[in-house]
Design an enzyme around this catalytic site. Structure first.
Site, PDB file in Angstrom:
ATOM      1  N   LYS A 176     -42.537  17.018   3.069  1.00 32.08           N
ATOM      2  CA  LYS A 176     -41.738  17.340   1.903  1.00 32.08           C
ATOM      3  C   LYS A 176     -40.176  17.020   2.167  1.00 32.08           C
ATOM      4  CE  LYS A 176     -39.989  18.991  -1.529  1.00 32.08           C
ATOM      5  NZ  LYS A 176     -40.157  20.120  -2.517  1.00 32.08           N
TER       6      LYS A 176
ATOM      7  N   CYS B 290     -33.037  20.136  -4.314  1.00 34.64           N
ATOM      8  CA  CYS B 290     -33.934  19.737  -3.315  1.00 34.64           C
ATOM      9  C   CYS B 290     -33.026  18.766  -2.532  1.00 34.64           C
ATOM     10  CB  CYS B 290     -35.252  19.392  -3.887  1.00 34.64           C
ATOM     11  SG  CYS B 290     -36.294  20.594  -4.340  1.00 34.64           S
TER      12      CYS B 290
HETATM   13  N1  SAJ Z   1     -29.810  10.357  -8.669  1.00 34.62           N
HETATM   14  C1  SAJ Z   1     -29.063   9.335  -8.529  1.00 34.62           C
HETATM   15  N2  SAJ Z   1     -29.668   8.028  -8.744  1.00 34.62           N
HETATM   16  C2  SAJ Z   1     -30.623   7.667  -8.828  1.00 34.62           C
HETATM   17  C3  SAJ Z   1     -31.777   8.766  -8.881  1.00 34.62           C
HETATM   18  C4  SAJ Z   1     -31.189   9.865  -8.933  1.00 34.62           C
HETATM   19  O1  SAJ Z   1     -27.797   9.449  -8.625  1.00 34.62           O
HETATM   20  O2  SAJ Z   1     -31.215   6.591  -8.942  1.00 34.62           O
HETATM   21  C5  SAJ Z   1     -29.426  11.610  -8.737  1.00 34.62           C
HETATM   22  C6  SAJ Z   1     -29.692  12.550  -9.921  1.00 34.62           C
HETATM   23  O3  SAJ Z   1     -28.701  12.649 -11.044  1.00 34.62           O
HETATM   24  C7  SAJ Z   1     -29.810  14.003  -9.209  1.00 34.62           C
HETATM   25  C8  SAJ Z   1     -30.372  13.638  -8.065  1.00 34.62           C
HETATM   26  O4  SAJ Z   1     -30.049  12.325  -7.636  1.00 34.62           O
HETATM   27  O5  SAJ Z   1     -28.472  14.671  -9.252  1.00 34.62           O
HETATM   28  C9  SAJ Z   1     -31.746  14.248  -7.997  1.00 34.62           C
HETATM   29  O6  SAJ Z   1     -32.293  13.798  -8.966  1.00 34.62           O
HETATM   30  P1  SAJ Z   1     -33.793  13.297  -9.013  1.00 34.62           P
HETATM   31  O7  SAJ Z   1     -34.261  13.108 -10.112  1.00 34.62           O
HETATM   32  O8  SAJ Z   1     -33.892  12.147  -7.891  1.00 34.62           O
HETATM   33  O9  SAJ Z   1     -34.875  14.378  -8.260  1.00 34.62           O
HETATM   34  P2  SAJ Z   1     -34.952  15.978  -8.265  1.00 34.62           P
HETATM   35  O10 SAJ Z   1     -34.116  16.645  -7.507  1.00 34.62           O
HETATM   36  O11 SAJ Z   1     -34.912  16.249  -9.782  1.00 34.62           O
HETATM   37  O12 SAJ Z   1     -36.567  16.399  -7.653  1.00 34.62           O
HETATM   38  C10 SAJ Z   1     -36.761  16.005  -6.467  1.00 34.62           C
HETATM   39  C11 SAJ Z   1     -38.162  15.154  -6.561  1.00 34.62           C
HETATM   40  N3  SAJ Z   1     -38.227  14.232  -5.318  1.00 34.62           N
HETATM   41  C12 SAJ Z   1     -38.421  12.808  -5.167  1.00 34.62           C
HETATM   42  O13 SAJ Z   1     -38.271  12.318  -6.055  1.00 34.62           O
HETATM   43  C13 SAJ Z   1     -38.449  12.463  -3.908  1.00 34.62           C
HETATM   44  C14 SAJ Z   1     -39.052  15.842  -7.003  1.00 34.62           C
HETATM   45  O14 SAJ Z   1     -40.627  15.160  -6.950  1.00 34.62           O
HETATM   46  C15 SAJ Z   1     -39.349  17.014  -5.896  1.00 34.62           C
HETATM   47  O15 SAJ Z   1     -40.289  17.855  -6.130  1.00 34.62           O
HETATM   48  C16 SAJ Z   1     -38.058  17.681  -5.915  1.00 34.62           C
HETATM   49  O16 SAJ Z   1     -36.905  17.015  -5.779  1.00 34.62           O
HETATM   50  C17 SAJ Z   1     -38.122  18.956  -5.004  1.00 34.62           C
HETATM   51  O17 SAJ Z   1     -38.482  20.092  -5.758  1.00 34.62           O
HETATM   52  O18 SAJ Z   1     -38.103  18.814  -3.908  1.00 34.62           O
END
Ligand code: SAJ
Length: 416
Positions: free
Chosen positions: A216, A270
């Site tokens: 994870k 996360c």
């Molecule tokens: N972000 C960027 N650039 C990108 C993608 C995301 O700046 O290209 C930023 C987003 O705006 C945000 C952050 O990253 O601030 C995280 O967003 P996210 O959509 O990547 O992920 P989370 O935090 O909503 O959910 C993640 C997911 N993990 C992965 O994709 C590896 C989800 O599957 C997990 O269940 C979750 O964390 C968790 O609970 O751990």
């Protein structure tokens, strides 16, 4: 028929409540346990205490149908799913995971445990936490046997099955995502597998608890490192006067290159947090993971510097700050870089700030204390001479381009 007719979910937050509701929907009697009486009361009226697509209707249905009931007192059950927060204490370097909620949940569950029960930790945890939880249970229940004592012969089974759902798509992902089922023994894993099989349609991969814990953390560190690569490119491009989004689109034409998007920073409960769990246990080895965290954490200050530069050119800067949530189309403000940017700008007294966030009805206290208020999108756009896009909410993207014409636009998401 499956072998679980009654389960308990401890912690009714973003993960626990949807998980409880989905099991209830599949015919299992679910007792939801939370220390917060307001949360319990709200759920018992069929109302989730946070926004998530389709969750309202589902919770109402299973509560009305008598399949889900919430309480503040732990009750006996065949399986316990623990989904409590594992926050990070401190910021940046030196921050340490706080396991007090997991420990408190273990202490709460221990008195009602019985032989044949299964205890699952779903909370994202540093390696070794499942074993620590099992040690607490064993200490409080010397009359029962646990996997660390009796291996496959233990009376109580213990496993770690980390949640992996994406806020905004929780109900879909809780069912369709692949799950990692980490048992303290093979029997623990098999029993946990039979529980998740009730609701999970995705692949369920059985492993041990330590691998599941690290898996994870690894998934989120992987994403953090990849976003850090994009954010580092944004710093480089700023200096070199290259449009970073155009650069990435061009580079991504290569069949084996897939660069993510830079943004105002990385938020959420996360990705901005979990990599530190790895750094905390492995400070000497986790060099790249640490560097990625520091790069992503440096982004809000960089955005603030850009805004300051713009504002300095204006006699009376009025800045529309669009979006506060950590990512698009959700109401979740946890670890949000947008909140940090607005707070920094307010503290530094940069212009008049008009905060717009259509997904919330009240500003977080830390921003209210800065004298800020929530504004309507159209009114803010009318008054502002600087527009700072912090979150690419769908509703912001539909803005009429004419409205932006005479304003300084700082688009941290490359969305316009
Ligand atoms: N972000 C960027 N650039 C990108 C993608 C995301 O700046 O290209 C930023 C987003 O705006 C945000 C952050 O990253 O601030 C995280 O967003 P996210 O959509 O990547 O992920 P989370 O935090 O909503 O959910 C993640 C997911 N993990 C992965 O994709 C590896 C989800 O599957 C997990 O269940 C979750 O964390 C968790 O609970 O751990």
């Amino acid at each position: 028929m499956h072998s679980f007719s009654r389960i308990a979910v401890v912690g009714l937050g973003y993960i626990g409540l949807p998980t409880a509701a989905v099991f209830a929907e599949n015919g299992v009697e679910v007792v939801g346990i939370d220390v917060n009486p307001d949360v319990v009361a709200s759920i018992n009226q069929g109302r989730p205490h946070f926004g998530e697509p389709n969750l309202d209707a589902l919770v109402r249905r299973v509560v009305e149908g008598g399949k889900l009931r919430a309480t503040t007192d732990v009750e006996p059950a065949e399986a316990f799913i623990i989904a409590v927060p594992t926050p990070l204490r401190g910021h940046g370097e030196g921050a340490q995971p706080d396991l007090t909620y997991v420990e408190a949940a273990a202490r709460a569950v221990a008195p009602v445990l019985a032989a044949g029960n299964l205890v699952i930790l779903e909370s994202t945890s540093p390696v070794g936490t499942t074993e620590r939880m099992a040690a607490i249970l064993a200490e409080l229940r010397p009359d029962l046997t646990f996997p660390q004592q009796k291996g496959e012969m233990a009376a109580v089974q213990v496993a770690h099955c980390p949640e992996r759902v994406l806020p905004g798509r929780i109900l879909e992902e809780v069912v369709n995502n692949a799950r990692v089922i980490g048992g303290m023994t093979r029997k623990c894993a098999q029993r946990a597998l039979s529980l998740y099989r009730i609701v999970v349609r995705g692949e369920c991969r059985v492993t041990n608890a330590r691998t599941a814990e690290l898996a994870k953390l690894t998934e989120n560190a992987y994403r953090d490192v990849n976003i850090a690569f994009a954010n580092e490119l944004s710093f480089i491009c700023d200096r070199l006067k290259v449009n970073v989004w155009e650069l990435i689109a061009v580079a991504n034409l290569h069949p084996r290159v897939n660069i993510l998007s830079p943004g105002p920073g990385v938020g959420g409960h996360c990705i901005a947090v979990d990599p530190w769990f790895i750094v905390a246990t492995n400070p000497d080895e986790a060099k790249l993971i640490r560097a990625a965290r520091l790069i992503n954490d440096a982004k809000p200050a960089f955005v603030c510097a850009k805004v300051r530069e713009r504002a300095a050119a204006l006699k009376r800067p009025v800045i529309a700050c669009l979006g506060l949530s950590y990512k698009k189309d959700v109401d979740d403000l946890r670890e949000s870089p947008a909140v940090e940017i607005v707070r920094r700008l307010a503290h530094e007294g940069v212009g008049e700030l008009l905060v717009v966030e259509p997904h919330i009805s009240r500003l977080p206290r830390e921003l209210e204390e800065c004298g800020l208020a929530l504004h309507d999108f159209d009114l803010a756009m009318e008054r502002a001479n600087v527009v700072l896009l912090l979150v690419d909410h769908m509703s912001f993207l539909q803005v009429d381009r004419d409205v932006l014409k005479d304003k300084f636009v700082i688009d941290t998401r490359g969305a316009w």
